[in-house]
Design an enzyme around this catalytic site. Structure first.
Site, short mmCIF file in Angstrom:
data_model
loop_
_atom_site.label_atom_id
_atom_site.label_comp_id
_atom_site.label_asym_id
_atom_site.label_seq_id
_atom_site.Cartn_x
_atom_site.Cartn_y
_atom_site.Cartn_z
N CYS A 9 1.19 -1.40 0.05
CA CYS A 9 -0.22 -0.30 0.00
C CYS A 9 0.88 1.05 -0.14
CB CYS A 9 -0.69 0.19 0.99
SG CYS A 9 -0.28 -0.42 3.10
N ARG A 15 -2.96 -0.53 5.24
CA ARG A 15 -3.78 -1.05 5.07
C ARG A 15 -2.84 -2.84 4.80
NH1 ARG A 15 -5.41 2.05 0.20
NH2 ARG A 15 -3.11 3.07 0.55
N SER A 16 -1.90 -3.09 4.59
CA SER A 16 -0.47 -3.87 3.58
C SER A 16 -0.81 -4.43 4.86
CB SER A 16 0.37 -3.50 3.07
OG SER A 16 1.38 -2.26 3.99
N ASP A 124 -8.11 3.99 1.40
CA ASP A 124 -7.29 4.00 2.59
C ASP A 124 -7.79 4.95 3.90
OD1 ASP A 124 -5.14 5.05 4.03
OD2 ASP A 124 -4.49 6.37 2.43
P1 4NP Z 1 -1.21 2.75 4.67
O1 4NP Z 1 -1.80 4.31 4.78
O2 4NP Z 1 -1.51 3.32 2.50
O3 4NP Z 1 -3.04 2.08 3.71
O4 4NP Z 1 -0.96 2.97 4.72
C1 4NP Z 1 -1.77 5.53 4.83
C2 4NP Z 1 -0.78 5.57 5.93
C3 4NP Z 1 0.06 6.93 5.43
C4 4NP Z 1 0.10 7.62 4.47
C5 4NP Z 1 -0.87 7.93 3.73
C6 4NP Z 1 -1.76 6.48 3.50
N1 4NP Z 1 0.82 9.21 4.29
O5 4NP Z 1 0.39 9.96 3.71
O6 4NP Z 1 1.54 9.33 5.50
#
Ligand code: 4NP
Length: 154
Positions: A9, A15-16, A124
């Site tokens: 992700c 998510r991952s 997300d």
């Molecule tokens: P993930 O969620 O991709 O599911 O781990 C996110 C975690 C952090 C950020 C974006 C999505 N960020 O912009 O920091």
């Protein structure tokens, strides 16, 4: 033979890691020989544990992801893993851009493995609420179950 699967992700903190935990649970249930990991395409959270809301959602569902640490997807992952599974289309496109020519990993979108959910993203939850983390958990379980069943049927 061990099947190696990497979930990807953006941040590798929501998510991952949930997908990794869900596939571990499904593989255990089916007695599959798998190696599972997760990584991110963005580097903001490298070295950090999962988001506390993701840890809590996993815990509500009997999984412990507190010891996971975020890392970036890297070129050698494309030869180490049989399947690299993206949680949404942006990350799938990012993976396609960096996949080294001739590497063996097969790229896919997680929910493409679920009949009737082809093309869907695991949304997300980072800027969302607790309930969005439960939705993400349910989505990754859907995908992990479908993937595990496919691996079991080989
Ligand atoms: P993930 O969620 O991709 O599911 O781990 C996110 C975690 C952090 C950020 C974006 C999505 N960020 O912009 O920091």
């Amino acid at each position: 033979m061990t099947v190696r699967i990497l979930f990807v992700c953006l941040g590798n903190i929501c998510r991952s890691p949930l997908a990794e935990a869900a596939l571990r649970a499904e593989a255990e249930r089916l007695g599959l020989d798998v190696e599972v990991d997760s990584a991110g395409t963005g580097d903001w959270h490298v070295g950090q544990p999962p988001d506390r809301r993701a840890i809590a959602a996993a815990r509500r569902n009997g999984a412990d992801i507190a010891r996971f640490r975020a890392r970036l997807v890297e070129a050698r992952d494309f030869d180490r893993f049989d399947h690299i599974v993206a949680l949404d289309r942006d990350n799938l496109a990012g993976l396609k851009r960096i996949q080294p020519a001739g590497s063996r990993a097969r790229l896919s979108l997680l929910l493409d493995h679920v009949e009737g959910r082809e093309g869907e993203a695991v949304a997300d939850p980072y800027y969302g609420e607790e309930s969005d983390f439960d939705t993400a958990w349910n989505d990754v379980v859907d995908g992990a179950r479908a993937l595990a069943n496919r691996i079991a049927a080989r």
